[in-house]
Design a protein around this motif. Structure first.
Motif, PDB file in Angstrom:
ATOM      1  N   ALA A  74     -58.195  34.495 -12.930  1.00  0.00           N
ATOM      2  CA  ALA A  74     -59.020  35.624 -12.577  1.00  0.00           C
ATOM      3  C   ALA A  74     -58.438  36.183 -11.429  1.00  0.00           C
ATOM      4  O   ALA A  74     -58.508  37.101 -11.090  1.00  0.00           O
ATOM      5  N   ASN A  75     -57.736  35.049 -10.564  1.00  0.00           N
ATOM      6  CA  ASN A  75     -56.963  35.630  -9.149  1.00  0.00           C
ATOM      7  C   ASN A  75     -55.794  35.962  -9.619  1.00  0.00           C
ATOM      8  O   ASN A  75     -54.962  36.233  -8.364  1.00  0.00           O
ATOM      9  N   TYR A  76     -55.027  36.074 -10.694  1.00  0.00           N
ATOM     10  CA  TYR A  76     -53.897  36.644 -11.047  1.00  0.00           C
ATOM     11  C   TYR A  76     -53.624  37.576 -11.885  1.00  0.00           C
ATOM     12  O   TYR A  76     -54.494  37.961 -12.623  1.00  0.00           O
ATOM     13  N   ASP A  77     -52.427  38.441 -11.547  1.00  0.00           N
ATOM     14  CA  ASP A  77     -52.403  39.827 -12.405  1.00  0.00           C
ATOM     15  C   ASP A  77     -51.771  39.361 -13.737  1.00  0.00           C
ATOM     16  O   ASP A  77     -50.960  38.443 -13.935  1.00  0.00           O
ATOM     17  N   LYS A  78     -51.946  40.378 -14.450  1.00  0.00           N
ATOM     18  CA  LYS A  78     -51.530  40.471 -15.807  1.00  0.00           C
ATOM     19  C   LYS A  78     -50.599  41.473 -16.104  1.00  0.00           C
ATOM     20  O   LYS A  78     -50.773  42.691 -15.584  1.00  0.00           O
ATOM     21  N   ARG A  79     -49.506  41.625 -17.066  1.00  0.00           N
ATOM     22  CA  ARG A  79     -48.768  42.398 -17.314  1.00  0.00           C
ATOM     23  C   ARG A  79     -49.655  43.324 -18.326  1.00  0.00           C
ATOM     24  O   ARG A  79     -50.254  42.902 -19.251  1.00  0.00           O
ATOM     25  N   LYS A  80     -49.351  44.762 -18.162  1.00  0.00           N
ATOM     26  CA  LYS A  80     -50.090  45.671 -18.812  1.00  0.00           C
ATOM     27  C   LYS A  80     -49.504  45.781 -20.286  1.00  0.00           C
ATOM     28  O   LYS A  80     -50.314  46.020 -21.147  1.00  0.00           O
ATOM     29  N   SER A  81     -48.315  45.507 -20.456  1.00  0.00           N
ATOM     30  CA  SER A  81     -47.711  45.776 -21.751  1.00  0.00           C
ATOM     31  C   SER A  81     -48.092  44.401 -22.786  1.00  0.00           C
ATOM     32  O   SER A  81     -48.308  45.018 -23.668  1.00  0.00           O
ATOM     33  N   ASN A  82     -48.487  43.266 -22.411  1.00  0.00           N
ATOM     34  CA  ASN A  82     -48.785  42.238 -23.128  1.00  0.00           C
ATOM     35  C   ASN A  82     -49.830  41.416 -22.813  1.00  0.00           C
ATOM     36  O   ASN A  82     -50.111  40.523 -23.549  1.00  0.00           O
ATOM     37  N   SER A  83     -50.493  41.603 -21.561  1.00  0.00           N
ATOM     38  CA  SER A  83     -51.521  41.149 -21.013  1.00  0.00           C
ATOM     39  C   SER A  83     -51.496  39.501 -21.056  1.00  0.00           C
ATOM     40  O   SER A  83     -52.151  38.701 -20.753  1.00  0.00           O
ATOM     41  N   LYS A  84     -50.111  39.311 -20.670  1.00  0.00           N
ATOM     42  CA  LYS A  84     -49.955  37.910 -20.126  1.00  0.00           C
ATOM     43  C   LYS A  84     -49.717  37.713 -18.734  1.00  0.00           C
ATOM     44  O   LYS A  84     -49.451  38.681 -17.795  1.00  0.00           O
ATOM     45  N   TYR A  85     -49.943  36.788 -18.034  1.00  0.00           N
ATOM     46  CA  TYR A  85     -49.988  36.421 -16.845  1.00  0.00           C
ATOM     47  C   TYR A  85     -48.916  36.524 -16.167  1.00  0.00           C
ATOM     48  O   TYR A  85     -47.664  35.992 -16.604  1.00  0.00           O
ATOM     49  N   ILE A  86     -48.624  37.012 -15.061  1.00  0.00           N
ATOM     50  CA  ILE A  86     -47.360  37.066 -14.064  1.00  0.00           C
ATOM     51  C   ILE A  86     -47.282  35.932 -13.170  1.00  0.00           C
ATOM     52  O   ILE A  86     -47.894  35.826 -12.304  1.00  0.00           O
ATOM     53  N   ASN A  87     -46.193  35.275 -13.420  1.00  0.00           N
ATOM     54  CA  ASN A  87     -45.656  33.994 -12.468  1.00  0.00           C
ATOM     55  C   ASN A  87     -46.784  32.981 -12.168  1.00  0.00           C
ATOM     56  O   ASN A  87     -47.026  32.723 -10.986  1.00  0.00           O
ATOM     57  N   LEU A  88     -47.479  32.864 -13.277  1.00  0.00           N
ATOM     58  CA  LEU A  88     -48.654  31.917 -13.010  1.00  0.00           C
ATOM     59  C   LEU A  88     -48.253  30.574 -13.847  1.00  0.00           C
ATOM     60  O   LEU A  88     -48.017  30.469 -15.090  1.00  0.00           O
ATOM     61  N   ASP A  89     -48.039  29.594 -12.899  1.00  0.00           N
ATOM     62  CA  ASP A  89     -47.933  28.316 -13.584  1.00  0.00           C
ATOM     63  C   ASP A  89     -49.255  27.433 -13.419  1.00  0.00           C
ATOM     64  O   ASP A  89     -50.161  27.675 -12.544  1.00  0.00           O
ATOM     65  N   PHE A  90     -49.252  26.516 -14.419  1.00  0.00           N
ATOM     66  CA  PHE A  90     -50.424  25.298 -14.212  1.00  0.00           C
ATOM     67  C   PHE A  90     -50.673  24.927 -13.140  1.00  0.00           C
ATOM     68  O   PHE A  90     -51.816  24.637 -12.706  1.00  0.00           O
ATOM     69  N   ALA A  91     -49.563  24.456 -12.466  1.00  0.00           N
ATOM     70  CA  ALA A  91     -49.790  24.022 -11.022  1.00  0.00           C
ATOM     71  C   ALA A  91     -50.543  24.676  -9.980  1.00  0.00           C
ATOM     72  O   ALA A  91     -51.604  24.079  -9.218  1.00  0.00           O
ATOM     73  N   TYR A  92     -50.672  25.978 -10.176  1.00  0.00           N
ATOM     74  CA  TYR A  92     -51.326  26.812  -9.418  1.00  0.00           C
ATOM     75  C   TYR A  92     -52.802  26.806  -9.562  1.00  0.00           C
ATOM     76  O   TYR A  92     -53.918  26.622  -8.784  1.00  0.00           O
ATOM     77  N   LEU A  93     -53.098  26.658 -10.765  1.00  0.00           N
ATOM     78  CA  LEU A  93     -54.561  26.506 -11.220  1.00  0.00           C
ATOM     79  C   LEU A  93     -54.964  25.321 -10.957  1.00  0.00           C
ATOM     80  O   LEU A  93     -56.473  25.156 -10.537  1.00  0.00           O
ATOM     81  N   GLN A  94     -54.203  24.211 -11.148  1.00  0.00           N
ATOM     82  CA  GLN A  94     -54.679  22.805 -10.729  1.00  0.00           C
ATOM     83  C   GLN A  94     -55.002  22.701  -9.128  1.00  0.00           C
ATOM     84  O   GLN A  94     -55.701  22.036  -8.837  1.00  0.00           O
ATOM     85  N   GLU A  95     -54.160  23.305  -8.503  1.00  0.00           N
ATOM     86  CA  GLU A  95     -54.041  23.140  -7.090  1.00  0.00           C
ATOM     87  C   GLU A  95     -55.532  24.085  -6.575  1.00  0.00           C
ATOM     88  O   GLU A  95     -56.308  23.642  -5.747  1.00  0.00           O
TER      89      GLU A  95
END
Length: 222
Positions: free
Chosen positions: A47-68
């Motif tokens: 929820a802290n990361y933005d999504k692309r409006k075109s396909n609702s996919k997260y922008i530059n979100l790596d699993f590492a960020y969620l883990q950290e």
């Protein structure tokens, strides 16, 4: 609708959502999900990361960020829980000290009046009568508790109610209870391992003016 169960399925699902596995590889992410965290909690930090409006996919979100973030949140919960426990202890100490200094109180009358108004507090105590840690106190004093025993048996929520009841009955003797319910909510959230930093959008929460003024007077804090 298929229920996601295995770590492999969860990783596939995250990849569909646009989550990358470049910093942390898929195999390492799988081990982390199996041994250190679970999907619902970890995924909440998306929820802290933005999504692309075109396909609702997260922008530059790596699993590492969620883990950290999940690791940072864990350390934050431990810190806040310790602070809340310290505050709870301080509230008990100050309340009991004031009851002791109050010539109108003997430590029993205030509790009799309180449980008459809040009968549920006694019922809550009864739920713990089988506990090794408080059974003897309950058996010895129930239902006529002195204040110094009562505060050892009640929840933080009932302690806040007792504190509030006391300052209503004896105005001006103790600080107001304005912030104690927020502290109770924080304590419960940390004790139940709820996520604290899964929503960091600006402007979602504003601290009390009293807190802002207090913190602004601490040296080194702007």
């Amino acid at each position: 609708m298929k229920i996601l169960k295995t770590s492999d399925e969860l990783i596939t699902h995250m990849k569909i959502k646009g989550i990358k596995f470049e910093i942390v590889k898929e195999e390492d992410a799988k081990i982390f999900l199996q041994n250190n965290n679970y999907y619902m909690k970890l995924a909440s930090y998306r929820a802290n990361y933005d999504k692309r409006k075109s396909n609702s996919k997260y922008i530059n979100l790596d699993f590492a960020y969620l883990q950290e973030l999940s690791t940072i949140d864990m350390h934050l919960r431990y810190l806040i829980l310790q602070m809340c426990l310290d505050i709870e202890h301080a509230v008990k100490t100050r309340l009991l000290k004031d009851i002791e200094d109050n010539s109108e109180e003997d430590g029993y009358d205030i509790i009799r009046r309180f449980v008459t108004k809040y009968e549920r507090s006694c019922r809550n105590i009864q739920k713990h009568k089988s506990s090794e840690y408080c059974r003897e106190l309950i058996e010895k004093y129930y239902p006529y508790f002195p204040a110094w025993v009562f505060v050892e048996l009640i929840s933080f929520g009932d302690l806040v109610k007792l504190y509030e009841y006391y300052i209503e009955r004896y105005p001006g003797r103790l600080k107001d209870s304005e912030l104690l319910y927020s502290i109770r909510d924080l304590r419960n959230a940390t004790a139940h391992s709820n996520c604290l930093i899964n929503k960091l959008q600006k402007g979602t929460n504003k601290p009390s003016v009293k807190i802002i003024k207090f913190v602004s007077n601490i040296d080194g804090i702007g």
